[in-house]
Design a protein around this motif. Structure first.
Motif, PDB file in Angstrom:
ATOM      1  N   ALA A   1      50.552  42.272  46.809  1.00  0.00           N
ATOM      2  CA  ALA A   1      50.329  41.874  45.573  1.00  0.00           C
ATOM      3  C   ALA A   1      50.350  43.506  45.298  1.00  0.00           C
ATOM      4  O   ALA A   1      51.311  44.223  45.952  1.00  0.00           O
ATOM      5  CB  ALA A   1      49.573  40.668  44.769  1.00  0.00           C
ATOM      6  N   THR A   2      49.697  43.592  43.930  1.00  0.00           N
ATOM      7  CA  THR A   2      49.540  45.125  43.730  1.00  0.00           C
ATOM      8  C   THR A   2      48.948  45.590  44.588  1.00  0.00           C
ATOM      9  O   THR A   2      49.033  46.347  45.415  1.00  0.00           O
ATOM     10  CB  THR A   2      48.222  45.078  42.492  1.00  0.00           C
ATOM     11  OG1 THR A   2      49.264  44.109  41.930  1.00  0.00           O
ATOM     12  CG2 THR A   2      48.098  46.604  41.379  1.00  0.00           C
TER      13      THR A   2
ATOM     14  N   GLY B   1      52.129  46.762  46.768  1.00  0.00           N
ATOM     15  CA  GLY B   1      52.853  46.558  45.535  1.00  0.00           C
ATOM     16  C   GLY B   1      52.995  48.190  44.616  1.00  0.00           C
ATOM     17  O   GLY B   1      53.783  48.331  43.868  1.00  0.00           O
ATOM     18  N   MET B   2      51.520  48.428  44.470  1.00  0.00           N
ATOM     19  CA  MET B   2      51.397  49.409  43.691  1.00  0.00           C
ATOM     20  C   MET B   2      51.869  50.955  44.166  1.00  0.00           C
ATOM     21  O   MET B   2      51.795  51.352  42.953  1.00  0.00           O
ATOM     22  CB  MET B   2      50.013  49.317  42.924  1.00  0.00           C
ATOM     23  CG  MET B   2      49.219  51.078  42.838  1.00  0.00           C
ATOM     24  SD  MET B   2      47.411  49.825  42.173  1.00  0.00           S
ATOM     25  CE  MET B   2      47.439  51.962  40.637  1.00  0.00           C
TER      26      MET B   2
ATOM     27  N   THR C   1      57.765  48.934  42.205  1.00  0.00           N
ATOM     28  CA  THR C   1      58.549  48.735  43.254  1.00  0.00           C
ATOM     29  C   THR C   1      59.481  46.983  43.408  1.00  0.00           C
ATOM     30  O   THR C   1      60.481  46.917  44.041  1.00  0.00           O
ATOM     31  CB  THR C   1      56.705  47.623  43.393  1.00  0.00           C
ATOM     32  OG1 THR C   1      55.747  48.871  43.971  1.00  0.00           O
ATOM     33  CG2 THR C   1      57.135  46.747  45.424  1.00  0.00           C
ATOM     34  N   ALA C   2      59.411  46.564  41.535  1.00  0.00           N
ATOM     35  CA  ALA C   2      60.366  45.736  41.398  1.00  0.00           C
ATOM     36  C   ALA C   2      61.805  46.618  41.551  1.00  0.00           C
ATOM     37  O   ALA C   2      62.642  45.412  41.783  1.00  0.00           O
ATOM     38  CB  ALA C   2      59.827  45.345  40.261  1.00  0.00           C
TER      39      ALA C   2
ATOM     40  N   SER D   1      62.752  45.901  44.529  1.00  0.00           N
ATOM     41  CA  SER D   1      63.749  45.117  45.405  1.00  0.00           C
ATOM     42  C   SER D   1      65.287  44.123  43.933  1.00  0.00           C
ATOM     43  O   SER D   1      65.638  43.987  45.002  1.00  0.00           O
ATOM     44  CB  SER D   1      62.820  43.740  45.443  1.00  0.00           C
ATOM     45  OG  SER D   1      62.532  43.200  44.034  1.00  0.00           O
TER      46      SER D   1
ATOM     47  N   GLY E   1      51.558  36.400  46.090  1.00  0.00           N
ATOM     48  CA  GLY E   1      51.692  37.904  45.915  1.00  0.00           C
ATOM     49  C   GLY E   1      53.147  37.901  45.834  1.00  0.00           C
ATOM     50  O   GLY E   1      54.141  37.496  46.117  1.00  0.00           O
ATOM     51  N   SER E   2      53.387  38.687  44.377  1.00  0.00           N
ATOM     52  CA  SER E   2      54.828  39.012  43.706  1.00  0.00           C
ATOM     53  C   SER E   2      55.605  39.764  44.953  1.00  0.00           C
ATOM     54  O   SER E   2      57.007  39.703  44.774  1.00  0.00           O
ATOM     55  CB  SER E   2      54.851  39.676  42.835  1.00  0.00           C
ATOM     56  OG  SER E   2      54.370  38.981  41.864  1.00  0.00           O
ATOM     57  N   VAL E   3      54.960  40.949  46.027  1.00  0.00           N
ATOM     58  CA  VAL E   3      55.838  41.118  46.866  1.00  0.00           C
ATOM     59  C   VAL E   3      56.475  40.436  47.331  1.00  0.00           C
ATOM     60  O   VAL E   3      57.527  40.728  48.383  1.00  0.00           O
ATOM     61  CB  VAL E   3      54.832  42.727  47.297  1.00  0.00           C
ATOM     62  CG1 VAL E   3      55.238  42.850  48.284  1.00  0.00           C
ATOM     63  CG2 VAL E   3      54.687  43.725  46.315  1.00  0.00           C
TER      64      VAL E   3
ATOM     65  N   HIS F   1      58.406  37.689  46.124  1.00  0.00           N
ATOM     66  CA  HIS F   1      59.966  38.244  45.375  1.00  0.00           C
ATOM     67  C   HIS F   1      60.970  39.482  45.952  1.00  0.00           C
ATOM     68  O   HIS F   1      62.096  39.971  45.483  1.00  0.00           O
ATOM     69  CB  HIS F   1      59.735  38.664  43.548  1.00  0.00           C
ATOM     70  CG  HIS F   1      58.949  37.433  42.698  1.00  0.00           C
ATOM     71  ND1 HIS F   1      59.617  36.255  42.876  1.00  0.00           N
ATOM     72  CD2 HIS F   1      57.389  38.062  42.387  1.00  0.00           C
ATOM     73  CE1 HIS F   1      58.486  35.575  42.213  1.00  0.00           C
ATOM     74  NE2 HIS F   1      57.499  35.957  41.982  1.00  0.00           N
ATOM     75  N   TYR F   2      60.367  40.579  47.433  1.00  0.00           N
ATOM     76  CA  TYR F   2      60.873  40.988  47.356  1.00  0.00           C
ATOM     77  C   TYR F   2      61.605  40.353  48.229  1.00  0.00           C
ATOM     78  O   TYR F   2      61.155  39.195  49.237  1.00  0.00           O
ATOM     79  CB  TYR F   2      59.990  42.070  47.985  1.00  0.00           C
ATOM     80  CG  TYR F   2      61.109  43.718  48.381  1.00  0.00           C
ATOM     81  CD1 TYR F   2      60.363  44.337  47.379  1.00  0.00           C
ATOM     82  CD2 TYR F   2      61.656  43.781  48.915  1.00  0.00           C
ATOM     83  CE1 TYR F   2      60.620  45.674  47.826  1.00  0.00           C
ATOM     84  CE2 TYR F   2      62.445  44.561  49.301  1.00  0.00           C
ATOM     85  CZ  TYR F   2      62.026  46.219  48.980  1.00  0.00           C
ATOM     86  OH  TYR F   2      62.529  47.336  48.400  1.00  0.00           O
TER      87      TYR F   2
END
Ligand code: ADP
Ligand code: MG
Length: 468
Positions: A223-224, A295-296, A332-333, A336, A414-416, A419-420
């Motif tokens: 994530a972050t 992600g950060m 990072t978004a 993606s 985690g979002s990475v 969602h990546y």
């Protein structure tokens, strides 16, 4: 001319960012060794391999409604988690942003406010989920707490608050027992509630995933930042107090690895851009591994690479876009979104760039192709590094051993990871560099639920049934 320059730069970029099999194996072995050292030493520095005191995992069949409270940097979430059996859960939550007053005031004010959120959940929003005696306070309700701040834990329901960080500066908080602070607040509010467990969100991720798949032995967050939890033999956790170890000999415990603080430039394949990012970061010389992959930081690494390419005339006609010099402005978004762009002429990516930065001349299709290559390479490195470090936890549990046919189940949150695009495939490709086919075919990487809510409620359930 420009094309040749870009091609030469991309070649140099590729060779510094592509991590090879021997790098990944080196990282895996180094992380195994750092892990063993951290299990042995009770250091005063920022600790790794933190014992969670969680020594059982759910089976997936547990039922009932349990409460979790998750205090993070931004929000406090109190949730009624209904365990429906068969790995299924339903979550009803009350969420509220932590106001500035609570971050800086007396510790009691923060805990009163959190107690009120529990009351709101049990007596208003989730009233239908609790028995009348739980609602009127004649029966005790049990909570699991996810505490995303440093705490010196000495048992599943005992731990002293260390400095909080993340913008919190409370009067009289340091050194106070977290569970006692909750119990005092519950008493002030006339509530019949007990905290039965304190956990960290990574531990929660593993526990929550074990409810969904009881074979889960590793929980990872990408994530972050990044972190991972796994299961260790109590006998190997040398830094636990002697009497605890002898009482629980041959048992297992979930360990919060804090793998984010592992890694050294002595063996990590750091590039000139990693060095640059580290030098500009708030804590230089700290978290070398995390800064290469989470992600950060991935967006910032991309920004540094693109800046270098522009400097060398290989992107945007050598003209820096307005605003591109702002550190951490490239998220990072964005990476993606660029990898997910299949529009004709890369129009989505071009719009993303022109929406966020000021261009003298619109980026060309070739610019976007180069940037696409850069972000793909950086995110692939992230996934491969994550595979290497996760494999250190596979090794520690000997899950890869040849005589086993069991699936090696890894829950990731985690979002990475979530969602990546292609992150999961790249992670698997990393495992394929490290392990032979017969091991890789047993590795099951699965999306894990949010450990902060479901994991904490499950641990509360596991502990309260033991206490009763
Ligand atoms: P937390 O770290 O608070 O647990 P998340 O799991 O949402 O939160 O992770 C946040 C990180 O995920 C941020 O660093 C952000 O850059 C990254 N991120 C958010 N959305 C995306 C996306 N669509 N693609 C890739 N990364 C993303
Ligand atoms: Mg999270």
């Amino acid at each position: 001319m420009v094309a040749a320059k870009a091609a030469a730069l991309l070649d140099a970029f590729d060779s510094s960012f592509n991590v090879r099999k021997h790098h990944l194996e080196l990282i895996r072995e180094a992380f195994v060794n750092e892990g063993i050292r951290a299990l042995e030493t009770d250091s005063d520095e920022i600790p790794a391999m933190i014992p969670s005191y969680v020594n059982s995992l759910p089976t997936g069949n547990e039922k009932g409604t349990f409460i979790s409270l998750d205090l993070g940097g931004t929000n406090c979430r109190v949730a009624a988690v209904q365990l429906l059996g068969d790995g299924k859960v339903e979550v009803l939550e009350v969420k509220s942003a932590v106001s500035g007053d609570f971050r800086l005031g007396k510790v009691e004010s923060l805990f009163n406010w959190m107690a009120e959120l529990v009351i709101e959940l049990v007596t208003v929003k989730g009233r239908h989920l609790f028995s009348p005696s739980e609602v009127d306070g004649s029966e005790t309700i049990y909570l699991g707490v996810t505490w995303s701040f440093p705490v010196n834990q000495t048992d599943i329901n005992r731990g002293k608050i260390l400095r909080m960080g993340k913008g919190f500066s409370l009067v009289n908080a340091d050194g106070r027992d977290l569970v006692e602070l909750f119990h005092e607040a519950f008493e002030r509010k006339g509530m019949n509630a007990r905290v039965s467990a304190i956990i960290n969100d990574t531990v929660g991720t593993l526990v929550a995933h074990a409810y969904q798949n009881p074979l889960a032995r590793i929980g990872v967050i990408i994530a972050t930042g990044t972190n991972a939890a796994y299961i260790e033999k109590v006998d190997n956790i040398v830094k636990l107090p002697k009497n605890y170890r002898s009482k629980h000999a041959h048992e297992s415990m979930v360990i919060n690895s804090e793998i984010d603080i592992f890694g050294s430039p002595a063996y990590l394949p750091v590039t000139e851009y990693d060095v640059q990012l580290m030098a500009g970061s708030a804590q230089p010389n700290f978290q070398h591994y995390e800064k290469m992959m989470s992600g950060m930081y991935m967006g910032e690494l991309t920004r540094l690479v693109i800046t270098d390419f522009v400097d060398k005339g290989a992107l945007f006609g050598g003209v820096h876009p307005g605003g591109f010099d702002v550190p951490y402005s490239f998220q990072t978004a964005f990476m993606s979104a660029i990898e997910r762009d299949f529009t004709a002429g890369h129009s989505d990516s071009i719009n993303l760039l022109t929406d966020n930065y000021e261009f003298l001349n619109k980026p060309t299709e070739r610019d976007v192709e180069i940037i696409h290559h850069i972000v793909k390479t950086i995110s692939t490195r992230s996934a491969h590094l994550a595979a290497a470090t996760t494999s250190s936890l596979i090794q520690k549990q000997d899950l890869h051993r040849d005589d086993s046919t069991e699936p090696i189940v890894i829950g990731i949150n985690g979002s990475v990871y979530e969602h990546y695009p292609f992150y999961e495939e790249r992670l698997m490709a990393g495992f394929e560099l490290i392990y032979p086919q017969n091991v890789c075919s047993r590795i099951k990487v699965e999306l894990a639920r949010d450990g902060g809510t479901v994991g904490a409620a499950l641990v509360a359930m596991l502990c309260s049934s033991k206490n009763k």
